[in-house]
Write an enzyme that holds these catalytic residues in place. Structure first.
Site, PDB file in Angstrom:
ATOM      1  N   CYS A  43      -2.266  11.446   3.945  1.00 46.89           N
ATOM      2  CA  CYS A  43      -2.815  10.536   2.938  1.00 46.89           C
ATOM      3  C   CYS A  43      -2.837  11.194   1.561  1.00 46.89           C
ATOM      4  CB  CYS A  43      -4.239  10.122   3.314  1.00 46.89           C
ATOM      5  SG  CYS A  43      -4.346   8.895   4.619  1.00 46.89           S
ATOM      6  N   GLU A  76       0.809  -1.215   0.000  1.00 49.21           N
ATOM      7  CA  GLU A  76       0.000   0.000   0.000  1.00 49.21           C
ATOM      8  C   GLU A  76       0.845   1.269   0.000  1.00 49.21           C
ATOM      9  OE1 GLU A  76      -3.764  -0.025   1.571  1.00 49.21           O
ATOM     10  OE2 GLU A  76      -4.034  -2.030   0.747  1.00 49.21           O
ATOM     11  N   HIS A 117      -3.247   1.955   8.109  1.00 49.66           N
ATOM     12  CA  HIS A 117      -1.896   2.193   7.584  1.00 49.66           C
ATOM     13  C   HIS A 117      -1.016   2.714   8.711  1.00 49.66           C
ATOM     14  CE1 HIS A 117      -3.938   2.893   3.461  1.00 49.66           C
ATOM     15  NE2 HIS A 117      -3.352   1.704   3.446  1.00 49.66           N
TER      16      HIS A 117
END
Length: 419
Positions: A346, A161, A229
């Site tokens: 992000c 990711e 995350h």
């Protein structure tokens, strides 16, 4: 001249709250709510303006083609006849979160002296698993100079990711760094997104020095609490690692190895009895941009939710008032992104590079942001109800809006670069 460039994902015109990401508490909590794509995109532009005003270098990554008709075709579907869950997965604006675009290793860290980028495969979530092809096309265009090596995704099933699970520490952006890959194993009912084999593969293909490359497990407690995350519970920049007490498994061993590898490191740990994991994740305290200003001061760019959470804001004010390494806190409003589970960190991919080596169409100044904002004002939908995503008029508007942006930025070639 190597500097850190923040490449922010422009929030796409299909931004909506479909709640597609288990483990992302904000996204699932707001499932079915009415989104505001125009406001979301303009909030992102305002954040980029703040970065420029702070003296930072700023770039962009572009919204993907939505709905992703080619992905649906591989499933034997047409958007108009697809079931609602497939429509939502094809329409997701999740490429806006550029921290998941790729993992980046700057030239000072690599054996061949090039900046390496590996596009993330994002295979854990169906709505994100089809992002990598267009992301790769953008990366290969923006970083086509020989100063870069752009890699395709790690093969499935090894979930990767991107930079959201990767940190870098260095005495200066252009100095050799220590790269830290954070992987997950378990997290109660939620999936761990980053596979250790994917992290190891990226370190090998980026030609990193094993002596300056660390692998650390994210704590099960953090994942179970909603830290899907690592960048929800930890962030690094320069000499500073900023992390929650419960961010890592075997924390003491990790800190010992880190200090042995980089004695100059400053570890700023937020104790759980001052800021709980719940407050840290709800406020996205750590999903902030930890940056070095031109004055060499370290600043933290936080969402307004951090200011609105008393435990978090009290901790930040006390730290800045003291002698800690973070000397400035800048608040930005990215509420539309936050409601879908993505804070300031992000929305950006950090790339240490010479700006002259980057395709200039992916770099922005105030005037370019004015042009982008004008397109958003004219073409982005004001609101989207997830129950209305089958509306043909809405889909036409979304597709036309993206094309208008690509035309404005002279990047229509991206339409023809995909399979």
């Amino acid at each position: 001249m190597l500097v850190e460039i923040n490449f922010d994902g422009i929030v796409g015109p299909s931004h909506n709250y479909a709640g597609l990401s288990p483990g992302n508490l904000a996204a699932t909590r707001n499932r079915g709510a009415v989104s505001h794509p125009r406001a979301a995109a303009l909030q992102g532009i305002a954040k980029m303006r703040t970065n420029l005003a702070l003296g930072l270098h700023q770039g962009i990554l572009l919204p993907h083609a939505r709905p992703d008709r080619s992905w649906l075709a591989r499933l034997g579907l047409h958007y108009e006849q697809a079931p609602p869950h497939s429509q939502a997965q094809a329409l997701s604006a999740s490429p806006m979160w550029a921290a998941n675009a790729a993992t980046v290793s700057p030239a000072p860290d690599t054996a061949d002296g090039r900046c390496h980028l590996s596009v993330a495969n994002l295979v854990t979530m169906p709505h994100r698993s089809h992002e990598w092809q267009e992301t790769l096309a953008q990366l290969r265009l923006a970083f086509r100079n020989t100063a870069f090596a752009v890699h395709g995704p790690v093969p499935a099933p090894f979930g990767d990711e991107g930079a959201a699970n990767h940190m870098r520490l260095a005495t200066a952006h252009d100095a050799p760094g220590v790269e830290i890959f954070v992987y997950g194993i378990a997290g109660g009912p939620f999936p761990a997104r980053q596979h250790p084999d994917a992290s190891a593969a990226i370190a090998r293909r980026h030609l990193l020095d094993p002596a300056r490359t660390l692998f650390v497990q994210q704590s099960d407690a953090a994942i179970a609490a909603g830290a899907f995350h690592n960048d929800v519970v930890a962030v690094a920049n320069g000499r500073v690692l900023f992390a929650h007490e419960h961010a890592f498994a075997e924390k003491d061993r990790f800190y010992e190895r880190l200090r042995a590898t980089m004695p100059e490191v400053e570890i700023v740990e937020v104790a759980a009895d001052q800021v709980s994991l719940t407050d840290a994740i709800a406020s996205y305290l750590f999903n902030a941009q930890l940056v070095t200003l031109p004055t060499d001061e370290i600043a933290l760019i936080v969402p307004s939710e951090a200011r609105d959470t008393p435990s978090v804001w009290n901790w930040l004010q006390a730290h800045v008032a003291g002698n800690g390494p973070i000397r400035r806190v800048q608040v930005v409003d990215v509420r539309e992104s936050m409601a879908n589970g993505g804070g300031p960190a992000c929305l950006r991919l950090r790339v240490v590079a010479d700006p002259a080596a980057v395709d200039s169409r992916f770099l922005v100044d105030a005037a370019t942001l004015d042009r982008i904002a004008a397109v958003i004002e004219a073409h982005w939908p004001e609101a989207i109800d997830p129950g209305a995503i089958a509306d043909p008029a809405l889909i036409t508007r979304i597709e036309n809006a993206r094309r208008a942006l690509l035309e404005t930025l002279d990047l229509v070639e991206l339409i023809d670069s995909l399979p």
